[in-house]
Design a protein around this motif. Structure first.
Motif, PDB file in Angstrom:
ATOM      1  N   TYR A   1      19.319  -1.191  -3.141  1.00 26.45           N
ATOM      2  CA  TYR A   1      18.499  -1.623  -4.199  1.00 26.45           C
ATOM      3  C   TYR A   1      16.879  -1.580  -3.873  1.00 26.45           C
ATOM      4  O   TYR A   1      16.034  -1.616  -5.048  1.00 26.45           O
ATOM      5  CB  TYR A   1      18.577  -2.917  -4.928  1.00 26.45           C
ATOM      6  CG  TYR A   1      18.010  -3.276  -6.290  1.00 26.45           C
ATOM      7  CD1 TYR A   1      18.718  -2.784  -7.434  1.00 26.45           C
ATOM      8  CD2 TYR A   1      16.940  -4.186  -6.368  1.00 26.45           C
ATOM      9  CE1 TYR A   1      17.835  -3.172  -8.693  1.00 26.45           C
ATOM     10  CE2 TYR A   1      16.319  -4.212  -7.551  1.00 26.45           C
ATOM     11  CZ  TYR A   1      16.729  -3.789  -8.637  1.00 26.45           C
ATOM     12  OH  TYR A   1      16.002  -4.118  -9.896  1.00 26.45           O
TER      13      TYR A   1
ATOM     14  N   HIS B   1      15.535   0.389  -1.645  1.00 29.21           N
ATOM     15  CA  HIS B   1      14.990   1.592  -1.172  1.00 29.21           C
ATOM     16  C   HIS B   1      14.202   2.327  -2.018  1.00 29.21           C
ATOM     17  O   HIS B   1      14.689   3.158  -2.604  1.00 29.21           O
ATOM     18  CB  HIS B   1      16.216   2.318  -0.778  1.00 29.21           C
ATOM     19  CG  HIS B   1      17.065   1.685   0.321  1.00 29.21           C
ATOM     20  ND1 HIS B   1      18.265   2.350   0.929  1.00 29.21           N
ATOM     21  CD2 HIS B   1      17.013   0.823   1.372  1.00 29.21           C
ATOM     22  CE1 HIS B   1      18.688   1.658   1.967  1.00 29.21           C
ATOM     23  NE2 HIS B   1      17.982   0.450   1.926  1.00 29.21           N
ATOM     24  N   THR B   2      12.898   1.736  -2.480  1.00 35.46           N
ATOM     25  CA  THR B   2      12.039   2.175  -3.297  1.00 35.46           C
ATOM     26  C   THR B   2      10.677   2.406  -2.498  1.00 35.46           C
ATOM     27  O   THR B   2      10.606   1.937  -1.414  1.00 35.46           O
ATOM     28  CB  THR B   2      11.751   1.219  -4.480  1.00 35.46           C
ATOM     29  OG1 THR B   2      11.440  -0.108  -4.093  1.00 35.46           O
ATOM     30  CG2 THR B   2      13.107   1.116  -5.175  1.00 35.46           C
ATOM     31  N   PRO B   3       9.734   3.095  -3.058  1.00 33.53           N
ATOM     32  CA  PRO B   3       8.579   3.483  -2.578  1.00 33.53           C
ATOM     33  C   PRO B   3       7.753   2.056  -2.076  1.00 33.53           C
ATOM     34  O   PRO B   3       7.515   1.890  -0.917  1.00 33.53           O
ATOM     35  CB  PRO B   3       7.521   4.394  -3.327  1.00 33.53           C
ATOM     36  CG  PRO B   3       8.831   4.868  -4.047  1.00 33.53           C
ATOM     37  CD  PRO B   3       9.873   4.051  -4.004  1.00 33.53           C
TER      38      PRO B   3
ATOM     39  N   TYR C   1       8.718  -1.158  -1.218  1.00 33.94           N
ATOM     40  CA  TYR C   1       9.649  -1.870  -0.352  1.00 33.94           C
ATOM     41  C   TYR C   1       9.705  -0.787   0.907  1.00 33.94           C
ATOM     42  O   TYR C   1       9.708  -1.268   2.063  1.00 33.94           O
ATOM     43  CB  TYR C   1      11.066  -2.068  -0.637  1.00 33.94           C
ATOM     44  CG  TYR C   1      11.137  -3.275  -1.749  1.00 33.94           C
ATOM     45  CD1 TYR C   1      10.375  -4.430  -1.558  1.00 33.94           C
ATOM     46  CD2 TYR C   1      11.374  -2.993  -2.973  1.00 33.94           C
ATOM     47  CE1 TYR C   1      10.598  -5.584  -2.424  1.00 33.94           C
ATOM     48  CE2 TYR C   1      11.497  -3.902  -4.175  1.00 33.94           C
ATOM     49  CZ  TYR C   1      10.952  -5.236  -3.618  1.00 33.94           C
ATOM     50  OH  TYR C   1      10.831  -6.101  -4.751  1.00 33.94           O
TER      51      TYR C   1
ATOM     52  N   ASP D   1       0.548   2.639  -5.100  1.00 33.56           N
ATOM     53  CA  ASP D   1       1.900   2.578  -5.468  1.00 33.56           C
ATOM     54  C   ASP D   1       2.102   1.488  -6.844  1.00 33.56           C
ATOM     55  O   ASP D   1       2.443   2.101  -7.865  1.00 33.56           O
ATOM     56  CB  ASP D   1       2.648   2.065  -4.422  1.00 33.56           C
ATOM     57  CG  ASP D   1       4.283   1.852  -5.144  1.00 33.56           C
ATOM     58  OD1 ASP D   1       4.997   2.746  -5.007  1.00 33.56           O
ATOM     59  OD2 ASP D   1       4.480   0.544  -5.460  1.00 33.56           O
TER      60      ASP D   1
ATOM     61  N   ALA E   1       2.808   2.789 -10.480  1.00 34.49           N
ATOM     62  CA  ALA E   1       3.971   1.909 -11.381  1.00 34.49           C
ATOM     63  C   ALA E   1       3.470   1.265 -12.569  1.00 34.49           C
ATOM     64  O   ALA E   1       4.087   1.414 -13.663  1.00 34.49           O
ATOM     65  CB  ALA E   1       4.533   0.932 -10.284  1.00 34.49           C
TER      66      ALA E   1
ATOM     67  N   TYR F   1       6.133   8.208 -12.062  1.00 28.80           N
ATOM     68  CA  TYR F   1       6.276   7.321 -11.213  1.00 28.80           C
ATOM     69  C   TYR F   1       7.124   8.163  -9.984  1.00 28.80           C
ATOM     70  O   TYR F   1       6.897   8.252  -8.716  1.00 28.80           O
ATOM     71  CB  TYR F   1       6.748   5.927 -11.322  1.00 28.80           C
ATOM     72  CG  TYR F   1       6.846   5.266  -9.941  1.00 28.80           C
ATOM     73  CD1 TYR F   1       5.689   4.559  -9.426  1.00 28.80           C
ATOM     74  CD2 TYR F   1       8.088   5.012  -9.402  1.00 28.80           C
ATOM     75  CE1 TYR F   1       5.934   3.632  -8.356  1.00 28.80           C
ATOM     76  CE2 TYR F   1       8.128   4.010  -8.307  1.00 28.80           C
ATOM     77  CZ  TYR F   1       6.868   3.588  -7.569  1.00 28.80           C
ATOM     78  OH  TYR F   1       7.107   2.842  -6.596  1.00 28.80           O
ATOM     79  N   SER F   2       8.343   8.433 -10.331  1.00 31.41           N
ATOM     80  CA  SER F   2       9.189   9.197  -9.616  1.00 31.41           C
ATOM     81  C   SER F   2       8.860  10.483  -9.070  1.00 31.41           C
ATOM     82  O   SER F   2       9.019  10.769  -7.716  1.00 31.41           O
ATOM     83  CB  SER F   2      10.535   9.533 -10.506  1.00 31.41           C
ATOM     84  OG  SER F   2      10.082  10.432 -11.382  1.00 31.41           O
TER      85      SER F   2
ATOM     86  N   SER G   1       7.306  10.248  -4.643  1.00 35.87           N
ATOM     87  CA  SER G   1       8.592  10.940  -4.239  1.00 35.87           C
ATOM     88  C   SER G   1       8.739  10.505  -2.698  1.00 35.87           C
ATOM     89  O   SER G   1       7.699  10.227  -2.087  1.00 35.87           O
ATOM     90  CB  SER G   1       8.423  12.305  -4.296  1.00 35.87           C
ATOM     91  OG  SER G   1       7.452  12.902  -3.676  1.00 35.87           O
TER      92      SER G   1
ATOM     93  N   CYS H   1       5.781   9.885  -0.071  1.00 33.71           N
ATOM     94  CA  CYS H   1       5.732   8.475   0.976  1.00 33.71           C
ATOM     95  C   CYS H   1       5.851   8.785   2.080  1.00 33.71           C
ATOM     96  O   CYS H   1       4.951   8.166   2.984  1.00 33.71           O
ATOM     97  CB  CYS H   1       6.921   7.645   0.266  1.00 33.71           C
ATOM     98  SG  CYS H   1       6.685   7.023  -1.519  1.00 33.71           S
TER      99      CYS H   1
END
Length: 318
Positions: free
Chosen positions: A57, A59-61, A63, A124, A128, A135-136, A140, A144
């Motif tokens: 959960y 595994h986003t830019p 974090y 970032d 957001a 954002y995606s 990407s 990143c």
């Protein structure tokens, strides 16, 4: 002249770090305090990295960059604190010429990387909050990785430039550095040869690695503030700002301590103030960052709880 320079260069095999030289009876207490801070720094940042890596959960830019910031903080602290602890333990404040160069290289590299990561994290949050539909695309995984890679290349290049220029400097017989690590500016004060190029590169690279990221952070938060204050709901404004609170706290602490060293008028400048500020941004802030980013972040608390095997019940993620 060349002969004198070569003799001076070969004569300097070590330096004396006098920034934390205290009375013998105070050294055990000082050693215990700094060892405890260092262990908390390493363990805290390692837990952040492991929690982010183990929870899909996260595994986003946001974090992804937080994990890299934690790794950078741990390495930044490790570039100077272990040597300082060894000096306190052995009651010897000597550091060799080669150790000094290596320490300067890694301090510049990881310190610069800290600046770039804080700027990227601000960008970032800007995307957001201000451009959520894009954002995606704007953040990407490929972009990143590219931003992280470019940051690593630039910081390594800057560290290499400073280190190589330092090898061309000759030093006088006075070898006392009034700091607890090999500070570049303090080291250049001991030079017998011309250091104008070194000083010029300190200013040039300093503007690139301090002023530029700071300006990007400020611009990001100006746009974020405008977007947030345009939200009619107070709950919506609070939710938007809460995603930036931890990052903004770290930025204020980090740049505030740096400005305390480099921007205050010379009349108030002192070696003791530099040492206190250095302890703040090299030891205390890397130690506090894991707490700042986890205590008010429900997702991080849940990930840390899972990592540590806690059975506490948490509210569902939103």
């Amino acid at each position: 002249m060349g002969k004198v320079s070569r003799e001076n260069q070969t004569a300097v095999s070590d330096f004396h770090l006098l920034g934390l030289s205290v009375q013998p009876e105070q050294q055990p207490l000082l050693f215990g305090i700094f060892l405890g801070m260092y262990l908390v720094t390493i363990v805290g940042n390692l837990l952040i990295i492991l929690a982010i890596g183990s929870d899909p959960y996260l595994h986003t830019p946001m974090y992804f960059f937080l994990a890299n910031l934690s790794l950078t903080d741990a390495c930044f602290a490790s570039a100077s604190i272990p040597k300082m602890l060894a000096n306190i333990h052995t009651h010897s404040w000597i550091i060799s010429y080669s150790e000094c160069l290596v320490q300067i290289y890694f301090l510049i590299m990881f310190g610069g990387l800290d600046n770039f990561l804080l700027a990227v994290m601000a960008y970032d949050r800007y995307v957001a909050i201000c451009q959520p539909l894009y954002y995606s695309t704007a953040m990407s995984p490929q972009l990143c990785a590219l931003m992280l890679g470019m940051s690593l290349v630039l910081t390594n290049l800057a560290a290499l430039v400073h280190t190589l220029l330092l090898t061309r400097v000759t030093f006088c017989s006075h070898k006392a550095i009034y700091h607890f690590y090999c500070d570049l500016r303090a080291l250049l004060k001991l030079a017998c040869s011309d250091t104008h190029i070194n000083q010029l590169m300190i200013i040039t690279i300093g503007l690139m690695f301090l002023a530029t990221p700071l300006m990007l952070i400020i611009l990001s938060y100006v746009h974020i503030s405008c977007a947030v204050f345009g939200i009619s709901s107070s709950a919506g404004r609070w939710k938007a700002f809460s995603t930036c609170g931890s990052h903004l706290t770290v930025v204020l602490l980090f740049y505030g301590s740096l400005m305390g060293v480099y921007l205050l008028p010379p009349s108030t400048h002192s070696a003791d103030r530099e040492i206190r500020a250095a302890i703040l941004y090299m030891m205390i802030i890397p130690m506090l960052n894991p707490f700042i980013y986890s205590l008010r972040n429900r997702d991080m608390k849940k990930a840390l709880s899972k990592l540590l095997g806690s059975n506490k019940t948490f509210l569902p993620r939103q």
